[in-house]
Structures are given as C-alpha cells and as structure tokens.
Design a protein around this motif. Structure first.
Motif, mmCIF file in Angstrom:
data_model
loop_
_atom_site.group_PDB
_atom_site.id
_atom_site.type_symbol
_atom_site.label_atom_id
_atom_site.label_comp_id
_atom_site.label_asym_id
_atom_site.label_seq_id
_atom_site.Cartn_x
_atom_site.Cartn_y
_atom_site.Cartn_z
ATOM 1 N N THR A 1 -21.207 18.627 2.763
ATOM 2 C CA THR A 1 -21.127 17.067 3.346
ATOM 3 C C THR A 1 -21.822 16.961 4.797
ATOM 4 O O THR A 1 -21.507 17.927 5.611
ATOM 5 C CB THR A 1 -19.683 16.714 3.446
ATOM 6 O OG1 THR A 1 -19.085 16.896 2.229
ATOM 7 C CG2 THR A 1 -19.607 15.333 4.133
ATOM 8 N N ALA A 2 -22.734 16.127 4.962
ATOM 9 C CA ALA A 2 -23.247 15.863 6.288
ATOM 10 C C ALA A 2 -22.111 15.374 7.149
ATOM 11 O O ALA A 2 -21.550 14.667 7.141
ATOM 12 C CB ALA A 2 -24.331 14.762 6.243
ATOM 13 N N GLU A 3 -22.536 15.992 8.491
ATOM 14 C CA GLU A 3 -21.298 15.663 9.591
ATOM 15 C C GLU A 3 -21.966 14.385 10.011
ATOM 16 O O GLU A 3 -22.992 14.014 10.260
ATOM 17 C CB GLU A 3 -21.498 16.654 10.685
ATOM 18 C CG GLU A 3 -20.926 18.021 10.011
ATOM 19 C CD GLU A 3 -19.458 17.984 9.942
ATOM 20 O OE1 GLU A 3 -18.934 17.291 10.692
ATOM 21 O OE2 GLU A 3 -18.972 18.941 9.048
ATOM 22 N N PRO A 4 -20.920 13.585 10.506
ATOM 23 C CA PRO A 4 -21.481 12.123 11.049
ATOM 24 C C PRO A 4 -22.094 12.489 12.700
ATOM 25 O O PRO A 4 -21.837 13.361 13.010
ATOM 26 C CB PRO A 4 -20.128 11.648 11.308
ATOM 27 C CG PRO A 4 -18.772 12.736 11.381
ATOM 28 C CD PRO A 4 -19.341 13.916 10.236
ATOM 29 N N THR A 5 -22.907 11.764 12.620
ATOM 30 C CA THR A 5 -23.951 11.750 13.724
ATOM 31 C C THR A 5 -23.035 11.556 15.165
ATOM 32 O O THR A 5 -22.137 10.578 15.263
ATOM 33 C CB THR A 5 -24.889 10.618 13.979
ATOM 34 O OG1 THR A 5 -25.790 10.862 12.658
ATOM 35 C CG2 THR A 5 -26.103 10.958 15.020
ATOM 36 N N ARG B 1 -25.075 16.349 0.428
ATOM 37 C CA ARG B 1 -26.401 17.107 0.535
ATOM 38 C C ARG B 1 -26.812 17.930 -0.573
ATOM 39 O O ARG B 1 -25.547 19.167 -0.640
ATOM 40 C CB ARG B 1 -26.432 17.486 2.218
ATOM 41 C CG ARG B 1 -26.229 16.576 3.053
ATOM 42 C CD ARG B 1 -27.499 15.607 2.988
ATOM 43 N NE ARG B 1 -27.328 14.413 4.156
ATOM 44 C CZ ARG B 1 -27.004 13.438 3.942
ATOM 45 N NH1 ARG B 1 -26.435 12.806 2.961
ATOM 46 N NH2 ARG B 1 -26.879 12.163 4.876
ATOM 47 N N THR C 1 -22.096 21.664 -2.973
ATOM 48 C CA THR C 1 -22.926 20.868 -2.171
ATOM 49 C C THR C 1 -22.329 20.665 -0.702
ATOM 50 O O THR C 1 -20.986 21.064 -0.551
ATOM 51 C CB THR C 1 -22.851 19.519 -2.852
ATOM 52 O OG1 THR C 1 -21.588 18.836 -2.986
ATOM 53 C CG2 THR C 1 -23.591 19.133 -4.075
ATOM 54 N N TYR D 1 -14.434 8.784 -4.053
ATOM 55 C CA TYR D 1 -14.154 8.355 -2.403
ATOM 56 C C TYR D 1 -12.712 8.009 -2.469
ATOM 57 O O TYR D 1 -12.088 8.488 -1.755
ATOM 58 C CB TYR D 1 -14.973 7.028 -2.119
ATOM 59 C CG TYR D 1 -14.393 6.833 -0.491
ATOM 60 C CD1 TYR D 1 -15.018 7.307 0.536
ATOM 61 C CD2 TYR D 1 -13.433 5.631 -0.473
ATOM 62 C CE1 TYR D 1 -14.575 7.120 1.863
ATOM 63 C CE2 TYR D 1 -13.278 5.529 0.993
ATOM 64 C CZ TYR D 1 -13.760 5.966 1.953
ATOM 65 O OH TYR D 1 -13.244 5.603 3.308
ATOM 66 N N SER E 1 -24.105 9.194 -3.987
ATOM 67 C CA SER E 1 -23.489 9.934 -3.237
ATOM 68 C C SER E 1 -23.912 10.609 -1.823
ATOM 69 O O SER E 1 -23.331 10.702 -0.911
ATOM 70 C CB SER E 1 -23.119 11.422 -4.222
ATOM 71 O OG SER E 1 -22.636 11.003 -5.569
ATOM 72 N N TRP E 2 -25.394 10.502 -2.044
ATOM 73 C CA TRP E 2 -26.138 10.762 -0.669
ATOM 74 C C TRP E 2 -25.799 9.862 0.433
ATOM 75 O O TRP E 2 -25.335 10.309 1.549
ATOM 76 C CB TRP E 2 -27.463 10.913 -1.004
ATOM 77 C CG TRP E 2 -28.396 11.358 0.099
ATOM 78 C CD1 TRP E 2 -28.887 10.728 1.330
ATOM 79 C CD2 TRP E 2 -28.943 12.731 0.328
ATOM 80 N NE1 TRP E 2 -29.578 11.023 2.139
ATOM 81 C CE2 TRP E 2 -29.860 12.641 1.602
ATOM 82 C CE3 TRP E 2 -29.031 13.776 -0.124
ATOM 83 C CZ2 TRP E 2 -30.670 13.914 2.248
ATOM 84 C CZ3 TRP E 2 -29.872 14.890 0.092
ATOM 85 C CH2 TRP E 2 -30.374 15.018 1.312
ATOM 86 N N PHE E 3 -25.831 8.675 0.190
ATOM 87 C CA PHE E 3 -25.801 7.631 1.343
ATOM 88 C C PHE E 3 -24.331 7.370 1.443
ATOM 89 O O PHE E 3 -24.071 7.244 2.626
ATOM 90 C CB PHE E 3 -26.490 6.395 0.851
ATOM 91 C CG PHE E 3 -28.035 6.691 0.923
ATOM 92 C CD1 PHE E 3 -28.828 6.555 2.146
ATOM 93 C CD2 PHE E 3 -28.805 6.618 -0.481
ATOM 94 C CE1 PHE E 3 -30.061 6.821 1.863
ATOM 95 C CE2 PHE E 3 -30.349 6.948 -0.363
ATOM 96 C CZ PHE E 3 -30.728 6.741 0.738
ATOM 97 N N ARG F 1 -22.177 11.294 1.700
ATOM 98 C CA ARG F 1 -22.685 11.837 2.718
ATOM 99 C C ARG F 1 -22.941 13.101 2.039
ATOM 100 O O ARG F 1 -22.992 14.459 2.755
ATOM 101 C CB ARG F 1 -22.129 12.187 3.973
ATOM 102 C CG ARG F 1 -22.050 10.671 4.725
ATOM 103 C CD ARG F 1 -21.294 10.887 5.996
ATOM 104 N NE ARG F 1 -22.112 11.347 6.927
ATOM 105 C CZ ARG F 1 -23.202 10.850 7.846
ATOM 106 N NH1 ARG F 1 -23.425 9.578 7.353
ATOM 107 N NH2 ARG F 1 -23.998 11.630 8.545
#
Length: 348
Positions: free
Chosen positions: A302-306, A122, A300, A181, A115-117, A120
């Motif tokens: 969700t990391a924002e895309p770079t 966190r 949790t 997903y 889930s982390w990779f 995304r």
C-alpha cells in the motif's frame, strides 16, 4: 496463507456455482427468468439479518448514525450492486455464453485500476503476470466450450448483450472495491446491512417495474420453491462470506479465485444438463489456479500518503515549541556565592 486463500476462494466459487446451477435449472426446466426477483430475495435476507443487527447497535456505529453520515454513499453502492447483478444475467438473453465469460473478465483490470487509485494498492510485475495467466485459463475454458458445442445461439442482439456485460463487470468492480474499503476500515456488518437496506429498496422498485408480469406467470410448486430457496441461501452465503475473504486477502485476489466458478458449474452440468466433457476444462482449471497462486504468493503493498512539505524557516510557533523542548531537558542550575549562600536558578 496461500493455502488458506485458495480454500476460501474456492468456497466462494461453490456458492456462485450454486446460484448459477439453480438459475439455469429454473430457466430450462420451468421457463422462469426472474433475476431481479431472485436478487430481491437475497437483499431481503441481508436486510433481515444484518440491517437488524445495526438497528440494535448504539453509539457511532448505530444504524441511525451511519445513515446520517454516509446514506448517500450507500445509495450509490446499492445501485451499483443491484444493477451489476441484473445486467450480467440480462446479457444472456442477447449474447452468447462465450461472450459473457470472456467480457466478464473486463472487471479484473477495472478492479485493479480502482484499487490503485482508491485503495492505493501497488502491484509488482508478478501480479500482472498472474492476472494474464488467469485470463489465459479463461480463454482455454471458452475454447473448450466452443469445442463442446456450448457456445449456444448467437443471441438476439450481440452488441447490446456485450455492452451489458461490460457495464455489469465495471459495476461489480466498483462494488468490490467499495466492499474492500468498508470491511477493512469500518466493519463487515455495516457493509452488509447497508447493502441489504438499499439493495432491497432499489431491487424492489425495479422488480415492480420490469418483472411483475414474469412473477405472475410462475406456476408455483414445491420444486420451484426449493430452487428459489437454494438460490437465495447460496447468494446469502456468498454475500456474507465474501467480506471475510476480502478482509484476509483483497478484492482482486477474490475475483481471480472465483474464475473457477464456471468450471464448477460445468462439472455439475455434466450430470444435470448432460454437457459434453473436454479435457481442456481440467487444463483451464489448472491454469487459473496457477495464476491465482502466483498472485497470492507475493503480497501487494500500500502506497504511503504523500507527506506535507515542512516549512523552510522556523516560525514563531516552532520557536516556542523548541524552547519548551529545551526547557524539559535543561537541568536546574546551582550557583555558589562566596558568602556560602546557595541559590537555585530554575529555567521555569
């Protein structure tokens, strides 16, 4: 939201309990061990209901378009799901109930890592603490099994059984992350329809290879047929309902919630299989629920895309875009001449 999550998670646990009790009853009372045949019935039901729904769709989410775009991905997903079910059940022939219960939890850290990779996700410190509490509850449950004498025999080959459990748990994690997903980005019907289609094909082939003799030895009667029917309905309910719960929560949350399924199976086993009761079972249930509530109490993120780096200097295209922006904001200019003529100069 936490109460809703708890209720949904325990409904899934009851479905799993139904499949476990019926499978154990078939094995102990009628010496029927056909995990792949039972899975095949479930996948066939999914095919009959959800793949048929996809077949009647039109447009980009129709069955043909999905197969044309993503068929190879769903082959791997179907293979992971089928083999996860088969390996966990097969492991009981080689190792002990205690080992299966403990090692099956290996899927939770694998699920969190995926889930982390992939998703995304966190996590915060409280999430790791909650998982540790849930695993402590599982350990308490295993200790209660040992004290009650439910650890069973040592099995024919403990190493093979333990490896099967670890592989099965990892494949379950892959299947659950894929499910999260798909249901959050595509649709629940697409996931169930594709798993039903490829799961039926893969389990049917494997069934013909490894279990055809077991099926031939079944002495059918209405009780055996009823047990197979109850198992199939519980499994179908589990597969149909789990995407709904995952969409509301997450795959990790669902897997923590269904840790109580073994306890529900035990409670039924007190009356059906005459298990010995221990107060540690109640304690383990409470510990697992406390960990589950802790996990759900903090969402949790969700990391924002770079973001892509912006160019340091303004190129020709950017300069032209800047001019267009200025043009839209520049008002018309009025110029007064001495002869009284008025000329409007436009920035167009």
């Amino acid at each position: 939201h936490i109460l809703k999550t708890i209720i949904l998670g325990q409904m899934l646990s009851l479905f799993i309990c139904g499949t476990a009790v019926t499978s154990q009853y078939l094995a102990e009372q009628y010496q029927v061990n056909t995990p792949m045949f039972q899975s095949f019935i479930n996948y066939s039901l999914l095919l009959l209901v959800y793949t048929t729904m996809l077949a009647f769709r039109t447009g980009s989410d129709s069955l043909w378009q999905i197969l044309k775009q993503r068929w190879w991905k769903y082959i791997f997903l179907g293979l992971a799901d089928v083999e996860a079910n088969y390996m966990i059940v097969k492991a009981y022939q080689y190792t002990t109930l205690t080992s299966v219960q403990l090692l099956d939890c290996f899927g939770i850290p694998v699920l969190m890592a995926l889930s982390w990779f992939i998703l995304r996700a966190r996590y915060r410190l409280i999430h790791f603490l909650a998982v540790a509490v849930c695993l402590l509850g599982v350990g308490t449950m295993v200790g209660a099994d040992i004290l009650a004498g439910r650890q069973d025999s040592e099995g024919s080959d403990v190493v093979i059984g333990d490896v099967l459990v670890l592989l099965g748990a990892s494949l379950y994690a892959i299947s659950n992350v894929s499910e999260e997903y798909i249901v959050k980005n595509l649709s629940r019907v697409e996931f169930l329809g594709m798993v039903g289609l490829f799961g039926t094909i893969i389990s049917g082939l494997q069934l013909a290879i490894v279990e055809h003799r077991e099926i031939m030895r079944i002495q059918w009667n209405w009780k055996i047929a009823l047990l197979f029917t109850v198992f199939a309905l519980c499994m179908f309910g589990l597969y149909s309902f789990m995407p709904v719960v995952i969409k509301v929560t997450s795959a990790t949350s669902v897997n923590l919630g269904i840790l109580t399924a073994d306890l529900y199976s035990l409670f039924f086993g007190l009356f059906i299989f005459f298990y010995k009761f221990s107060g540690l079972y109640i304690l383990s249930f409470v510990i697992i629920m406390v960990g589950f509530i802790l996990y759900c109490s903090t969402p949790t993120r969700t990391a924002e895309p770079t973001a892509l780096p912006q160019p340091g200097s303004t190129g020709l295209d950017n300069a032209a875009l800047k001019l267009e922006e200025n043009d839209s904001e520049t008002p018309a200019i009025t110029v007064q001449f001495t002869r009284g003529e008025t000329v409007v100069v436009s920035t167009d």
